[in-house]
Structures are given as C-alpha cells and as structure tokens.
Design a protein around this motif. Structure first.
Motif, PDB file in Angstrom:
ATOM      1  N   GLY A 205       5.629  12.317   8.206  1.00 43.83           N
ATOM      2  CA  GLY A 205       6.166  11.212   7.418  1.00 43.83           C
ATOM      3  C   GLY A 205       5.260  10.008   7.302  1.00 43.83           C
ATOM      4  N   VAL A 206       4.347   9.822   8.256  1.00 44.25           N
ATOM      5  CA  VAL A 206       3.519   8.610   8.256  1.00 44.25           C
ATOM      6  C   VAL A 206       2.035   8.940   8.149  1.00 44.25           C
ATOM      7  CG1 VAL A 206       2.886   6.570   9.598  1.00 44.25           C
ATOM      8  CG2 VAL A 206       5.245   7.350   9.596  1.00 44.25           C
ATOM      9  N   ILE A 207       1.532   9.765   9.039  1.00 45.73           N
ATOM     10  CA  ILE A 207       0.094  10.005   9.126  1.00 45.73           C
ATOM     11  C   ILE A 207      -0.423  10.767   7.909  1.00 45.73           C
ATOM     12  CG2 ILE A 207      -1.733  10.982  10.558  1.00 45.73           C
ATOM     13  CD1 ILE A 207      -0.282   8.659  11.884  1.00 45.73           C
ATOM     14  N   LEU A 208       0.282  11.793   7.468  1.00 42.40           N
ATOM     15  CA  LEU A 208      -0.187  12.569   6.320  1.00 42.40           C
ATOM     16  C   LEU A 208      -0.274  11.741   5.040  1.00 42.40           C
ATOM     17  CD1 LEU A 208       0.334  15.714   7.610  1.00 42.40           C
ATOM     18  CD2 LEU A 208       0.303  16.006   5.166  1.00 42.40           C
ATOM     19  N   PRO A 209       0.775  10.967   4.672  1.00 40.30           N
ATOM     20  CA  PRO A 209       0.632  10.131   3.479  1.00 40.30           C
ATOM     21  C   PRO A 209      -0.469   9.074   3.611  1.00 40.30           C
ATOM     22  CG  PRO A 209       2.932  10.378   4.037  1.00 40.30           C
ATOM     23  CD  PRO A 209       2.152  10.973   5.155  1.00 40.30           C
ATOM     24  N   MET A 210      -0.646   8.537   4.831  1.00 40.12           N
ATOM     25  CA  MET A 210      -1.699   7.544   5.032  1.00 40.12           C
ATOM     26  C   MET A 210      -3.072   8.192   4.852  1.00 40.12           C
ATOM     27  SD  MET A 210      -2.283   4.812   8.153  1.00 40.12           S
ATOM     28  CE  MET A 210      -1.245   5.750   9.184  1.00 40.12           C
ATOM     29  N   ALA A 211      -3.251   9.404   5.359  1.00 41.01           N
ATOM     30  CA  ALA A 211      -4.523  10.107   5.186  1.00 41.01           C
ATOM     31  C   ALA A 211      -4.777  10.408   3.711  1.00 41.01           C
ATOM     32  CB  ALA A 211      -4.520  11.391   5.997  1.00 41.01           C
ATOM     33  N   ALA A 212      -3.746  10.827   2.985  1.00 35.27           N
ATOM     34  CA  ALA A 212      -3.912  11.094   1.551  1.00 35.27           C
ATOM     35  C   ALA A 212      -4.293   9.824   0.802  1.00 35.27           C
ATOM     36  CB  ALA A 212      -2.620  11.671   0.982  1.00 35.27           C
ATOM     37  N   PHE A 213      -3.673   8.705   1.164  1.00 31.19           N
ATOM     38  CA  PHE A 213      -3.994   7.421   0.536  1.00 31.19           C
ATOM     39  C   PHE A 213      -5.442   7.029   0.809  1.00 31.19           C
ATOM     40  CE2 PHE A 213      -4.238   2.770   0.954  1.00 31.19           C
ATOM     41  CZ  PHE A 213      -3.934   2.408  -0.334  1.00 31.19           C
ATOM     42  N   ILE A 214      -5.887   7.207   2.046  1.00 29.02           N
ATOM     43  CA  ILE A 214      -7.257   6.827   2.404  1.00 29.02           C
ATOM     44  C   ILE A 214      -8.268   7.724   1.699  1.00 29.02           C
ATOM     45  CG2 ILE A 214      -8.891   6.813   4.338  1.00 29.02           C
ATOM     46  CD1 ILE A 214      -6.604   5.681   6.033  1.00 29.02           C
ATOM     47  N   PHE A 215      -7.979   9.037   1.596  1.00 22.35           N
ATOM     48  CA  PHE A 215      -8.909   9.924   0.902  1.00 22.35           C
ATOM     49  C   PHE A 215      -8.989   9.600  -0.582  1.00 22.35           C
ATOM     50  CE2 PHE A 215      -8.466  13.081   4.450  1.00 22.35           C
ATOM     51  CZ  PHE A 215      -9.797  13.036   4.806  1.00 22.35           C
ATOM     52  N   ARG A 216      -7.916   9.085  -1.147  1.00 25.85           N
ATOM     53  CA  ARG A 216      -7.907   8.756  -2.572  1.00 25.85           C
ATOM     54  C   ARG A 216      -8.588   7.412  -2.843  1.00 25.85           C
ATOM     55  NH1 ARG A 216      -5.247   9.706  -7.481  1.00 25.85           N
ATOM     56  NH2 ARG A 216      -4.330  11.461  -7.099  1.00 25.85           N
TER      57      ARG A 216
ATOM     58  N   GLY B 172     -10.495   5.652  -0.479  1.00 27.63           N
ATOM     59  CA  GLY B 172     -11.681   5.451   0.358  1.00 27.63           C
ATOM     60  C   GLY B 172     -12.997   5.314  -0.387  1.00 27.63           C
ATOM     61  N   PRO B 173     -13.326   6.221  -1.300  1.00 26.59           N
ATOM     62  CA  PRO B 173     -14.614   6.101  -1.994  1.00 26.59           C
ATOM     63  C   PRO B 173     -14.746   4.799  -2.792  1.00 26.59           C
ATOM     64  CG  PRO B 173     -13.746   8.309  -2.258  1.00 26.59           C
ATOM     65  CD  PRO B 173     -12.670   7.505  -1.598  1.00 26.59           C
ATOM     66  N   LYS B 174     -13.675   4.366  -3.424  1.00 26.20           N
ATOM     67  CA  LYS B 174     -13.736   3.102  -4.175  1.00 26.20           C
ATOM     68  C   LYS B 174     -13.932   1.926  -3.222  1.00 26.20           C
ATOM     69  CE  LYS B 174     -11.481   0.310  -7.606  1.00 26.20           C
ATOM     70  NZ  LYS B 174     -10.476   0.205  -8.622  1.00 26.20           N
ATOM     71  N   MET B 175     -13.228   1.957  -2.084  1.00 27.75           N
ATOM     72  CA  MET B 175     -13.379   0.886  -1.104  1.00 27.75           C
ATOM     73  C   MET B 175     -14.802   0.841  -0.561  1.00 27.75           C
ATOM     74  SD  MET B 175      -9.816   1.069   1.018  1.00 27.75           S
ATOM     75  CE  MET B 175     -10.417   0.035   2.308  1.00 27.75           C
ATOM     76  N   MET B 176     -15.388   2.003  -0.271  1.00 29.37           N
ATOM     77  CA  MET B 176     -16.762   2.027   0.240  1.00 29.37           C
ATOM     78  C   MET B 176     -17.743   1.487  -0.794  1.00 29.37           C
ATOM     79  SD  MET B 176     -17.057   5.452   2.565  1.00 29.37           S
ATOM     80  CE  MET B 176     -16.466   6.610   1.356  1.00 29.37           C
ATOM     81  N   GLY B 177     -17.510   1.809  -2.063  1.00 33.11           N
ATOM     82  CA  GLY B 177     -18.375   1.278  -3.112  1.00 33.11           C
ATOM     83  C   GLY B 177     -18.274  -0.229  -3.223  1.00 33.11           C
ATOM     84  N   LEU B 178     -17.057  -0.761  -3.123  1.00 36.73           N
ATOM     85  CA  LEU B 178     -16.886  -2.209  -3.197  1.00 36.73           C
ATOM     86  C   LEU B 178     -17.507  -2.919  -1.996  1.00 36.73           C
ATOM     87  CD1 LEU B 178     -13.232  -2.382  -4.548  1.00 36.73           C
ATOM     88  CD2 LEU B 178     -15.333  -2.949  -5.772  1.00 36.73           C
ATOM     89  N   VAL B 179     -17.377  -2.338  -0.830  1.00 35.62           N
ATOM     90  CA  VAL B 179     -18.002  -2.923   0.362  1.00 35.62           C
ATOM     91  C   VAL B 179     -19.516  -2.885   0.234  1.00 35.62           C
ATOM     92  CG1 VAL B 179     -18.354  -2.576   2.840  1.00 35.62           C
ATOM     93  CG2 VAL B 179     -16.062  -2.479   1.890  1.00 35.62           C
ATOM     94  N   TYR B 180     -20.057  -1.797  -0.291  1.00 34.29           N
ATOM     95  CA  TYR B 180     -21.503  -1.707  -0.498  1.00 34.29           C
ATOM     96  C   TYR B 180     -21.977  -2.788  -1.461  1.00 34.29           C
ATOM     97  CZ  TYR B 180     -26.018   0.100  -1.950  1.00 34.29           C
ATOM     98  OH  TYR B 180     -27.340   0.228  -2.246  1.00 34.29           O
ATOM     99  N   GLU B 181     -21.244  -2.992  -2.549  1.00 33.56           N
ATOM    100  CA  GLU B 181     -21.620  -4.039  -3.502  1.00 33.56           C
ATOM    101  C   GLU B 181     -21.549  -5.421  -2.867  1.00 33.56           C
ATOM    102  OE1 GLU B 181     -19.430  -3.880  -7.136  1.00 33.56           O
ATOM    103  OE2 GLU B 181     -19.894  -1.765  -7.458  1.00 33.56           O
TER     104      GLU B 181
END
Length: 61
Positions: free
Chosen positions: A28-39, A41-50
């Motif tokens: 109920g908690v960990i799986l949806p959070m992992a799916a959210f982070i995988f979706r 995550g790449p955009k967040m890493m790009g913004l942090v890099y910029e």
C-alpha cells in the motif's frame, strides 16, 4: 523441549497476525512510492543537474 510460560504464550498469540501489517505496508505504501520515484526520478535528476551546472558556471558568465 521447554514448555513456554503462560505470559510468553499470550505474547506470541498477540503477535500472531503482525506479519500482515508488513505486507500491507509494502503493497500500500512502498510500491506506489517506488513507482512514483521511477516515473519522476529522471526528470528530477535532470533538473538537479541543471541547477548544479548553473551554480558552478554562474561566476564565469
């Protein structure tokens, strides 16, 4: 084998269904959070890099 005392036996009976809460937490908690982070995550890493690139290169502009 040793016989369990009554207090220990009661404690074991009280914790008999505690593992169900672990499964509920994972499903109920960990799986949806992992799916959210995988979706997201790449955009967040790009913004942090910029942002880091801008902060490092800003004095040289």
């Amino acid at each position: 084998m040793r016989r369990l005392s009554k207090s220990m036996n009661r404690q074991m009976n009280r914790r008999a269904g505690a593992a169900v809460f672990d499964y509920v937490l994972v499903l109920g908690v960990i799986l949806p959070m992992a799916a959210f982070i995988f979706r997201i995550g790449p955009k967040m890493m790009g913004l942090v890099y910029e942002m880091v690139s801008l902060l490092v290169s800003w004095p040289f502009m």
